[in-house]
Each structure stands twice: as structure tokens, then as C-alpha cells.
Design an enzyme around this catalytic site. Structure first.
Site, PDB file in Angstrom:
ATOM      1  N   VAL A   8       0.863  -1.178   0.000  1.00 15.57           N
ATOM      2  CA  VAL A   8       0.000   0.000   0.000  1.00 15.57           C
ATOM      3  C   VAL A   8       0.898   1.226   0.000  1.00 15.57           C
ATOM      4  CG1 VAL A   8      -1.962  -1.104   1.122  1.00 15.57           C
ATOM      5  CG2 VAL A   8      -0.176  -0.073   2.522  1.00 15.57           C
ATOM      6  N   SER A   9       0.384   2.337  -0.521  1.00 11.76           N
ATOM      7  CA  SER A   9       1.215   3.524  -0.685  1.00 11.76           C
ATOM      8  C   SER A   9       1.300   4.391   0.569  1.00 11.76           C
ATOM      9  CB  SER A   9       0.692   4.378  -1.846  1.00 11.76           C
ATOM     10  OG  SER A   9       0.746   3.640  -3.052  1.00 11.76           O
ATOM     11  N   THR A  10       0.219   4.423   1.363  1.00  9.19           N
ATOM     12  CA  THR A  10       0.200   5.293   2.533  1.00  9.19           C
ATOM     13  C   THR A  10      -0.332   4.551   3.752  1.00  9.19           C
ATOM     14  OG1 THR A  10      -2.061   6.091   2.179  1.00  9.19           O
ATOM     15  CG2 THR A  10      -0.297   7.242   1.020  1.00  9.19           C
TER      16      THR A  10
END
Length: 204
Positions: A8-10
Site C-alpha cells: 500500500v502507498s500510505t
């Protein structure tokens, strides 16, 4: 070994959605995840600086990596294609939940490998064109081309491929892989990098 890869990016995103999708997929196909690799990091970061890099190093022939979709591997097409090509050369299969890909020895995989080779050829052609245009511009400006008498040649086997080498390095691929892609020995690559002072700036 069957690996489940989640990215996941964040921090605001949750890995649980991807985990649920992969578990559901593996049960439908009568598979069992042996090991999970999770990380919260941007897909633009080089694989070597991610947990993905650890996974790529430990995989071997007949292993399987399951992820929710190909975009989990990287943000750019070049990065994704490079990773897929590396894994297919090792005999590692990639399964994706959303796209339904099973990339290995099938026709679809060979098409992707062909697409990668084409993209690499296009990149080499673009680099060659930029080099020719730069030389043509220098000539039109009245600058003398070629090396002065008595000086060593500045043209090497890898001349014109500086951008491509930097691209590979910035994506985190080992120098041995770069040598195999460019069909040169390790010593040739190392010597060329020293002469041309190739380096990769830190990403911020």
C-alpha cells in the site's frame, strides 16, 4: 514456495483488503500461502529499497508470487516489465487476483516478455537518436567532432547507453542483471561506469 505480496502507498490504506483478496483467490485455486511480504511504501521507490527486493532475491524456479494486481509491483511500466522479465527468466510465476494473470511459461507470459524486449529496443533507439542529434547540433555549431590526435578514444562498447544503465540502476537492478541485458562482462560495465562517472542520485 507460494508468496503473498501486499503493498500500500500510505498509512491511510489498509493491507487487509489485499490480504482478503489474495486469501480468497488462493482458496479458490486450492493453494496455500507459505509466506507473506507486506510493505507501506510508494511504488516509485526502487525494488532494492523495498521488501519486494528481498522477495525477488529469495525466489527460485517454480515459486509463485500472488498479488492483487500488477500495479502493486511498481508505479511505472518500465519497472513492472523489468521485474516480470527477471522473474520469468528465473522460472518464477506471477498470479494477479484482479487481472487474472498467471504469468509463467504460457503464451501470455511470452507476449509480455516480447513486449519488454520491444520496449528495451525502443529505449535504445531513442538514446541513439538523442546522441546523433546532439552530435549533429555540435557539428552545426562548428565544433570539431572526433578525438584529437594522440588522445585515447572516448568511445566504448557501452557508449550511448548511459541513460539506460542509469535507468536500470535507479530501478534497483543488480549490475550482473544489467550486464546480461546489455551482453557485456562485469569488468566492461564497471570500467565504463568509472570512465563516465555514472552515479545514481539519492531519491528524496
Amino acid at each position: 514456495m507460494i508468496f503473498g505480496y501486499i503493498r500500500v502507498s500510505t498509512d491511510k490504506q489498509t493491507v487487509e483488503n489485499q490480504r482478503f483478496e489474495i486469501i480468497k483467490y488462493s482458496k479458490q485455486h486450492h493453494m496455500k500461502i507459505d509466506e507473506w511480504i507486506e510493505e507501506t511504501i510508494s511504488g516509485t521507490v526502487s525494488p532494492s529499497k523495498r521488501n519486494l527486493g528481498v522477495l525477488l532475491k529469495k525466489t527460485k524456479q517454480d515459486d509463485i508470487i500472488i498479488c492483487s494486481e500488477l500495479s502493486r509491483l511498481g508505479r511505472t511500466m518500465f519497472m513492472i516489465m523489468s521485474i516480470l522479465n527477471l522473474l520469468m527468466e528465473r522460472g518464477v510465476q506471477i498470479y494477479t487476483v484482479k487481472e487474472g494473470y498467471k504469468l509463467g511459461e504460457d503464451l501470455q507470459s511470452k507476449v509480455l516478455a516480447f513486449a519488454f524486449s520491444i520496449s528495451a529496443e525502443i529505449e535504445r533507439t531513442l538514446i541513439s537518436q538523442r546522441t546523433k542529434e546532439a552530435l549533429k547540433r555540435k557539428k552545426s555549431e562548428g565544433k570539431k567532432l572526433g578525438r584529437p590526435q594522440g588522445r585515447k578514444s572516448s568511445h566504448y562498447k557501452l557508449s550511448g547507453k548511459e541513460d539506460l544503465i542509469c535507468q536500470y540502476l535507479s530501478e534497483g537492478f543488480p549490475k550482473t542483471y544489467i550486464c546480461s541485458r546489455l551482453n557485456v562482462s562485469n569488468s566492461t560495465l564497471y570500467s565504463f561506469m568509472r570512465r563516465t562517472k555514472i552515479y545514481i542520485p539519492d531519491k528524496k
